[in-house]
Design a protein around this motif. Structure first.
Motif, PDB file in Angstrom:
ATOM      1  N   ALA A   1     -24.122   7.737  13.615  1.00 37.81           N
ATOM      2  CA  ALA A   1     -23.023   7.968  12.445  1.00 37.81           C
ATOM      3  C   ALA A   1     -23.136   7.103  11.071  1.00 37.81           C
ATOM      4  O   ALA A   1     -23.063   7.562  10.012  1.00 37.81           O
ATOM      5  N   ILE A   2     -23.326   5.763  11.539  1.00 39.72           N
ATOM      6  CA  ILE A   2     -23.883   4.913  10.446  1.00 39.72           C
ATOM      7  C   ILE A   2     -24.980   5.214   9.621  1.00 39.72           C
ATOM      8  O   ILE A   2     -24.995   5.323   8.479  1.00 39.72           O
ATOM      9  N   GLN A   3     -25.929   5.509  10.219  1.00 42.59           N
ATOM     10  CA  GLN A   3     -27.068   5.870   9.625  1.00 42.59           C
ATOM     11  C   GLN A   3     -27.008   7.344   8.934  1.00 42.59           C
ATOM     12  O   GLN A   3     -27.478   7.449   7.652  1.00 42.59           O
ATOM     13  N   ARG A   4     -26.312   8.177   9.281  1.00 42.05           N
ATOM     14  CA  ARG A   4     -25.943   9.529   8.622  1.00 42.05           C
ATOM     15  C   ARG A   4     -24.918   9.324   7.407  1.00 42.05           C
ATOM     16  O   ARG A   4     -25.219   9.813   6.489  1.00 42.05           O
ATOM     17  N   VAL A   5     -24.056   8.263   7.518  1.00 40.35           N
ATOM     18  CA  VAL A   5     -23.066   8.089   6.264  1.00 40.35           C
ATOM     19  C   VAL A   5     -23.913   7.194   5.283  1.00 40.35           C
ATOM     20  O   VAL A   5     -23.580   7.501   4.165  1.00 40.35           O
ATOM     21  N   GLY A   6     -24.685   6.377   5.725  1.00 38.42           N
ATOM     22  CA  GLY A   6     -25.519   5.477   4.804  1.00 38.42           C
ATOM     23  C   GLY A   6     -24.930   4.221   4.613  1.00 38.42           C
ATOM     24  O   GLY A   6     -25.508   3.436   3.778  1.00 38.42           O
ATOM     25  N   ARG A   7     -23.870   3.733   5.533  1.00 34.34           N
ATOM     26  CA  ARG A   7     -23.423   2.445   5.271  1.00 34.34           C
ATOM     27  C   ARG A   7     -22.349   2.316   6.734  1.00 34.34           C
ATOM     28  O   ARG A   7     -21.980   3.095   7.270  1.00 34.34           O
ATOM     29  N   ASP A   8     -22.319   0.898   6.941  1.00 37.42           N
ATOM     30  CA  ASP A   8     -21.549   0.828   8.213  1.00 37.42           C
ATOM     31  C   ASP A   8     -19.900   0.876   7.724  1.00 37.42           C
ATOM     32  O   ASP A   8     -19.350   0.133   6.662  1.00 37.42           O
ATOM     33  N   PHE A   9     -19.229   1.881   8.309  1.00 35.65           N
ATOM     34  CA  PHE A   9     -17.862   2.014   8.082  1.00 35.65           C
ATOM     35  C   PHE A   9     -16.931   1.681   9.108  1.00 35.65           C
ATOM     36  O   PHE A   9     -15.845   1.869   9.299  1.00 35.65           O
ATOM     37  N   SER A  10     -17.307   0.617  10.042  1.00 34.67           N
ATOM     38  CA  SER A  10     -16.718   0.135  11.080  1.00 34.67           C
ATOM     39  C   SER A  10     -15.426  -0.451  10.783  1.00 34.67           C
ATOM     40  O   SER A  10     -15.517  -1.149   9.581  1.00 34.67           O
ATOM     41  N   ASP A  11     -14.415  -0.125  11.362  1.00 29.65           N
ATOM     42  CA  ASP A  11     -12.936  -0.492  10.990  1.00 29.65           C
ATOM     43  C   ASP A  11     -12.345  -0.214   9.426  1.00 29.65           C
ATOM     44  O   ASP A  11     -11.492  -0.345   9.025  1.00 29.65           O
ATOM     45  N   TYR A  12     -13.110   0.630   8.650  1.00 28.36           N
ATOM     46  CA  TYR A  12     -12.567   1.439   7.407  1.00 28.36           C
ATOM     47  C   TYR A  12     -11.590   2.347   7.702  1.00 28.36           C
ATOM     48  O   TYR A  12     -11.358   2.936   8.946  1.00 28.36           O
ATOM     49  N   VAL A  13     -10.535   2.495   7.031  1.00 29.65           N
ATOM     50  CA  VAL A  13      -9.270   3.157   7.356  1.00 29.65           C
ATOM     51  C   VAL A  13      -9.177   4.308   6.525  1.00 29.65           C
ATOM     52  O   VAL A  13      -9.505   4.153   5.166  1.00 29.65           O
TER      53      VAL A  13
END
Length: 87
Positions: free
Chosen positions: A59-71
Motif C-alpha cells: 500500500a505504501i508503495q502504491r501510494v508512493g509515500r508512507d502514510f502510517s498514522d496519517y489521519v
C-alpha cells in the motif's frame, strides 16, 4: 490523497479531539484500519476519522509515500486551521 480522501500527518491533527473507536475494519489493500471518534465542543462524531497505523508495504508503495498514522476524516467533518479557530 488516497481514494478521494485527504490524509493529514499526525502532528497536524489535534489528538485531544480524537478517541479510539472499537469499530474493526481491514482494507484489502491498505491493511488494518483504526477508526476514531471526533469530539469537539460536546459533539461526538463516531468513526468519522480513521488511520492506518501499520499499512501494508504494498500500500505504501502504491501510494508512493508512507502514510502510517496519517489521519483522514469523513467529508462532513469541517477542518479548520488553528488561526481560523481563534478568530
Amino acid at each position: 490523497m488516497i481514494e478521494g480522501n485527504w490524509y493529514f500527518p499526525p502532528a497536524s491533527v489535534r489528538s485531544e479531539h480524537l478517541a479510539q473507536s472499537p469499530t474493526p475494519y481491514t482494507c484489502p489493500w491498505k491493511g488494518a484500519c483504526r477508526y476514531l471518534t471526533v469530539r469537539v465542543d460536546g459533539v461526538e462524531l463516531r468513526d468519522r476519522a480513521w488511520t492506518y497505523p501499520d499499512p501494508y508495504p504494498a500500500a505504501i508503495q502504491r501510494v508512493g509515500r508512507d502514510f502510517s498514522d496519517y489521519v483522514a476524516f469523513w467529508k462532513e467533518v469541517r477542518l479548520v486551521e488553528e488561526s481560523e479557530q481563534a478568530a
